[in-house]
Design a protein around this motif. Structure first.
Motif, PDB file in Angstrom:
ATOM      1  N   ASN A 159      53.304  26.100 -10.857  1.00 51.05           N
ATOM      2  CA  ASN A 159      53.726  25.884  -9.474  1.00 51.05           C
ATOM      3  C   ASN A 159      54.934  24.946  -9.426  1.00 51.05           C
ATOM      4  O   ASN A 159      55.394  24.446 -10.459  1.00 51.05           O
ATOM      5  N   ARG A 160      55.442  24.688  -8.232  1.00 50.58           N
ATOM      6  CA  ARG A 160      56.652  23.880  -8.082  1.00 50.58           C
ATOM      7  C   ARG A 160      56.453  22.461  -8.598  1.00 50.58           C
ATOM      8  O   ARG A 160      57.343  21.901  -9.246  1.00 50.58           O
ATOM      9  N   HIS A 161      55.275  21.898  -8.329  1.00 52.59           N
ATOM     10  CA  HIS A 161      54.998  20.526  -8.760  1.00 52.59           C
ATOM     11  C   HIS A 161      55.125  20.407 -10.275  1.00 52.59           C
ATOM     12  O   HIS A 161      55.791  19.486 -10.783  1.00 52.59           O
ATOM     13  N   TYR A 162      54.500  21.338 -11.002  1.00 51.00           N
ATOM     14  CA  TYR A 162      54.566  21.237 -12.450  1.00 51.00           C
ATOM     15  C   TYR A 162      55.946  21.618 -12.973  1.00 51.00           C
ATOM     16  O   TYR A 162      56.384  21.109 -14.015  1.00 51.00           O
ATOM     17  N   GLY A 163      56.641  22.508 -12.257  1.00 50.87           N
ATOM     18  CA  GLY A 163      58.010  22.828 -12.647  1.00 50.87           C
ATOM     19  C   GLY A 163      58.899  21.593 -12.614  1.00 50.87           C
ATOM     20  O   GLY A 163      59.747  21.388 -13.501  1.00 50.87           O
ATOM     21  N   GLU A 164      58.700  20.749 -11.596  1.00 51.98           N
ATOM     22  CA  GLU A 164      59.463  19.503 -11.517  1.00 51.98           C
ATOM     23  C   GLU A 164      59.114  18.568 -12.671  1.00 51.98           C
ATOM     24  O   GLU A 164      59.998  17.933 -13.272  1.00 51.98           O
ATOM     25  N   ILE A 165      57.803  18.472 -12.980  1.00 51.56           N
ATOM     26  CA  ILE A 165      57.369  17.628 -14.107  1.00 51.56           C
ATOM     27  C   ILE A 165      58.011  18.102 -15.402  1.00 51.56           C
ATOM     28  O   ILE A 165      58.509  17.309 -16.213  1.00 51.56           O
ATOM     29  N   TRP A 166      58.010  19.416 -15.603  1.00 47.73           N
ATOM     30  CA  TRP A 166      58.581  19.989 -16.829  1.00 47.73           C
ATOM     31  C   TRP A 166      60.078  19.692 -16.926  1.00 47.73           C
ATOM     32  O   TRP A 166      60.569  19.298 -17.981  1.00 47.73           O
ATOM     33  N   LEU A 167      60.790  19.889 -15.827  1.00 46.04           N
ATOM     34  CA  LEU A 167      62.230  19.666 -15.848  1.00 46.04           C
ATOM     35  C   LEU A 167      62.561  18.206 -16.128  1.00 46.04           C
ATOM     36  O   LEU A 167      63.472  17.903 -16.910  1.00 46.04           O
ATOM     37  N   ARG A 168      61.832  17.278 -15.507  1.00 46.33           N
ATOM     38  CA  ARG A 168      62.060  15.848 -15.776  1.00 46.33           C
ATOM     39  C   ARG A 168      61.807  15.521 -17.249  1.00 46.33           C
ATOM     40  O   ARG A 168      62.544  14.734 -17.867  1.00 46.33           O
ATOM     41  N   LYS A 169      60.770  16.127 -17.807  1.00 42.64           N
ATOM     42  CA  LYS A 169      60.447  15.899 -19.213  1.00 42.64           C
ATOM     43  C   LYS A 169      61.570  16.405 -20.124  1.00 42.64           C
ATOM     44  O   LYS A 169      61.956  15.737 -21.097  1.00 42.64           O
ATOM     45  N   VAL A 170      62.115  17.589 -19.809  1.00 44.71           N
ATOM     46  CA  VAL A 170      63.208  18.152 -20.609  1.00 44.71           C
ATOM     47  C   VAL A 170      64.455  17.278 -20.511  1.00 44.71           C
ATOM     48  O   VAL A 170      65.158  17.057 -21.504  1.00 44.71           O
ATOM     49  N   ILE A 171      64.745  16.756 -19.314  1.00 41.81           N
ATOM     50  CA  ILE A 171      65.905  15.864 -19.131  1.00 41.81           C
ATOM     51  C   ILE A 171      65.746  14.612 -19.983  1.00 41.81           C
ATOM     52  O   ILE A 171      66.698  14.174 -20.652  1.00 41.81           O
ATOM     53  N   GLU A 172      64.539  14.022 -19.990  1.00 36.06           N
ATOM     54  CA  GLU A 172      64.276  12.808 -20.781  1.00 36.06           C
ATOM     55  C   GLU A 172      64.415  13.093 -22.278  1.00 36.06           C
ATOM     56  O   GLU A 172      65.011  12.290 -23.017  1.00 36.06           O
ATOM     57  N   GLU A 173      63.869  14.214 -22.739  1.00 34.40           N
ATOM     58  CA  GLU A 173      63.963  14.564 -24.164  1.00 34.40           C
ATOM     59  C   GLU A 173      65.408  14.824 -24.567  1.00 34.40           C
ATOM     60  O   GLU A 173      65.826  14.468 -25.676  1.00 34.40           O
ATOM     61  N   ARG A 181      58.148  31.265 -25.004  1.00 38.36           N
ATOM     62  CA  ARG A 181      58.639  30.403 -26.091  1.00 38.36           C
ATOM     63  C   ARG A 181      60.045  29.872 -25.813  1.00 38.36           C
ATOM     64  O   ARG A 181      60.658  29.272 -26.693  1.00 38.36           O
ATOM     65  N   GLN A 182      60.515  30.110 -24.619  1.00 42.83           N
ATOM     66  CA  GLN A 182      61.863  29.658 -24.265  1.00 42.83           C
ATOM     67  C   GLN A 182      61.819  28.305 -23.549  1.00 42.83           C
ATOM     68  O   GLN A 182      62.711  27.481 -23.711  1.00 42.83           O
ATOM     69  N   GLY A 183      60.775  28.129 -22.750  1.00 42.48           N
ATOM     70  CA  GLY A 183      60.706  26.926 -21.938  1.00 42.48           C
ATOM     71  C   GLY A 183      59.672  27.076 -20.859  1.00 42.48           C
ATOM     72  O   GLY A 183      58.503  27.360 -21.142  1.00 42.48           O
ATOM     73  N   CYS A 184      60.092  26.983 -19.595  1.00 46.06           N
ATOM     74  CA  CYS A 184      59.145  26.989 -18.487  1.00 46.06           C
ATOM     75  C   CYS A 184      59.616  27.942 -17.397  1.00 46.06           C
ATOM     76  O   CYS A 184      60.809  27.981 -17.063  1.00 46.06           O
ATOM     77  N   ALA A 185      58.664  28.704 -16.813  1.00 52.85           N
ATOM     78  CA  ALA A 185      58.926  29.528 -15.640  1.00 52.85           C
ATOM     79  C   ALA A 185      57.952  29.093 -14.561  1.00 52.85           C
ATOM     80  O   ALA A 185      56.742  29.092 -14.784  1.00 52.85           O
ATOM     81  N   ALA A 186      58.480  28.709 -13.373  1.00 54.27           N
ATOM     82  CA  ALA A 186      57.637  28.225 -12.285  1.00 54.27           C
ATOM     83  C   ALA A 186      58.035  28.913 -10.982  1.00 54.27           C
ATOM     84  O   ALA A 186      59.211  29.224 -10.756  1.00 54.27           O
ATOM     85  N   ARG A 187      57.028  29.134 -10.143  1.00 60.99           N
ATOM     86  CA  ARG A 187      57.329  29.665  -8.805  1.00 60.99           C
ATOM     87  C   ARG A 187      57.840  28.503  -7.957  1.00 60.99           C
ATOM     88  O   ARG A 187      57.122  27.545  -7.699  1.00 60.99           O
ATOM     89  N   TRP A 188      59.088  28.623  -7.527  1.00 61.21           N
ATOM     90  CA  TRP A 188      59.747  27.521  -6.833  1.00 61.21           C
ATOM     91  C   TRP A 188      59.426  27.527  -5.333  1.00 61.21           C
ATOM     92  O   TRP A 188      59.405  26.497  -4.686  1.00 61.21           O
ATOM     93  N   GLY A 189      59.136  28.700  -4.830  1.00 61.94           N
ATOM     94  CA  GLY A 189      58.793  28.820  -3.427  1.00 61.94           C
ATOM     95  C   GLY A 189      59.127  30.218  -2.930  1.00 61.94           C
ATOM     96  O   GLY A 189      60.222  30.731  -3.176  1.00 61.94           O
ATOM     97  N   GLY A 190      58.168  30.863  -2.222  1.00 65.11           N
ATOM     98  CA  GLY A 190      58.428  32.213  -1.736  1.00 65.11           C
ATOM     99  C   GLY A 190      58.720  33.157  -2.876  1.00 65.11           C
ATOM    100  O   GLY A 190      57.910  33.345  -3.782  1.00 65.11           O
ATOM    101  N   GLU A 191      59.927  33.753  -2.842  1.00 67.29           N
ATOM    102  CA  GLU A 191      60.326  34.688  -3.887  1.00 67.29           C
ATOM    103  C   GLU A 191      61.313  34.063  -4.864  1.00 67.29           C
ATOM    104  O   GLU A 191      61.986  34.770  -5.621  1.00 67.29           O
TER     105      GLU A 191
END
Length: 435
Positions: A276-290, A337-347
């Protein structure tokens, strides 16, 4: 603190397990010692009784007649012989049985194997008042676990002696030193005590090792649950718990199932099964930090289903949900195996490529868009096609998440303005010098 907590837990476990074992061992030792002591005492009592009866029988055979004290001579006679002549018989019996023997006339020793400090028989000494009362006057045989004779404690048997008129005329004593009986008990007890102590020690070692493994497993389970409580749904329980076949192992498996359920509830979009969007944000922040720590590349993309509204308007929301699920299946499989796919909202969908630069991420994004383009969705005897527009940018760890999303969203907007069904590359706008 963790070491102290683990040590405290281990001590409590050992207390719960070892204390009953130690108490059980003590009870067994006490019961065994008591039973052995009783058996030894019974055996010694039986032996002393046999010695006394044998001495009485031989004495009567060798010295028939009644006790008498002649006025013209010293000493006590039995029949026509002095009782002191029986000393040799008693000494022989002592050598055979290892027991001291005394013959009493009334309450006085007339023959005995017990010697004083000058190595002379303690002839003429009297029995103590309790024995005189119980045996001589009471005319009953008695065992005494501790009776003092000539300064030494004896385990003794006394029985009355009778004349031809069945009148009690004296007593006979057979006894062994109390320390001798105690040594027999001790010799019997020591192997038992040794075996029990070794068994308790062995069990203690086993319980220590078991409690140590149990403590490690419980600490792992506790740490795992604490991580899950803090929202870390990627935490692993570890084999130390998962491989256990006991209740703790089953609790661990239940905890993992709970983690999966919570992860789906908190991280997963219920319709598409993507993050979901919440975890997509967590994932993106983690990738930025790494990326900032390792200086690694990454890319960010926003995908949008083209003309999605027409599916809902023309065929209903069930059709729209089916389109979302089909597109999401492709995104999930290709981003696994590429990274993360999250539903950002709607379509709309967020795609985060970890450890990939823009060029490589662009190729993957175009491949995904092409697979979606070839997708055919069967709904109510109709075959529907679907396309997506994707805006993609190269990640920059010096920018925050909002700036990166805004840049990818701008690229998506440009792609839609250019005719949709395409992948549009965008750039993060530098609005101020980087500092």
């Amino acid at each position: 603190m963790k070491k102290r907590a683990g040590l405290g837990l281990r001590k409590r476990l050992l207390g719960v397990t070892l204390i009953p074992i130690i108490l059980f061992g003590i009870v067994i030792i006490l019961c065994s010692c008591n039973q052995l002591a009783r058996s030894v005492h019974q055996e010694v009592e039986s032996g002393l009784k046999n010695v006394a009866q044998s001495a009485a029988y031989i004495f009567e055979k060798e010295f028939p007649g009644e006790y008498q004290q002649n006025s013209g001579s010293t000493g006590i006679f039995k029949g026509n012989r002095k009782t002191e002549e029986a000393a040799e018989i008693l000494e022989t019996l002592k050598e055979i049985s290892g027991s001291d023997i005394s013959i009493f006339y009334k309450d006085t020793r007339v023959v005995t194997t017990i010697l004083n400090k000058e190595d002379k028989p303690i002839v003429g000494s009297k029995a103590n008042a309790v024995i005189i009362r119980d045996v001589y006057r009471g005319e009953t045989e008695r065992f005494y676990a501790e009776t003092s004779i000539n300064g030494q404690e004896y385990f003794a048997y006394y029985c009355p002696l009778y004349d031809s008129q069945k009148k009690c005329t004296g007593m006979i004593f057979a006894g062994k030193p109390s320390n001798y009986v105690s040594e027999i008990v001790l010799q019997g007890v020591l192997p038992i005590v040794t075996i029990i102590i070794l068994a308790v020690l062995a069990m203690s070692v086993i319980m220590w090792q078991y409690s140590e493994r149990l403590t490690v497993a419980m600490k792992n389970l506790q740490n795992f649950l604490m991580k899950v409580e803090r929202g870390d749904f990627t935490a692993e329980l570890g084999e130390v718990v998962e491989q256990r076949k006991d209740e703790l192992g089953r609790i661990g498996k239940s905890a993992v199932q709970m983690q999966c359920a919570l992860r789906e509830l908190v991280e997963q979009d219920s319709l598409t099964k993507l993050y979901n969007r919440h975890y997509g944000e967590i994932w993106l922040r983690k990738v930025i930090e790494e990326s900032a720590e390792k200086n690694s590349a990454f890319s960010v993309a926003i995908a949008d289903i083209d003309f999605f509204k027409k599916f809902n308007d023309n065929y209903g929301h069930d059709c729209g949900d089916l389109v979302l699920r089909k597109v999401s299946n492709i995104l999930r499989k290709n981003m696994k195996r590429q990274g993360c796919a999250a539903r950002w909202g709607g379509e709309e969908f967020l795609l985060v490529f970890s450890d990939k630069g823009l060029e490589e991420s662009l190729e993957e994004t175009q491949r995904i868009a092409d697979k979606i383009r070839r997708l055919r969705i069967s709904y109510e005897d109709k075959e529907l096609g679907v396309t997506v527009t994707i805006g993609i940018i190269e990640g920059d760890s010096r920018r925050n998440m909002d700036e990166l999303i805004k840049a990818a969203d701008q690229a998506l907007y440009e792609g839609k303005e250019s005719g949709r069904d395409r992948v549009q590359v965008g750039f993060v706008k530098v609005e101020a010098p980087l500092g």
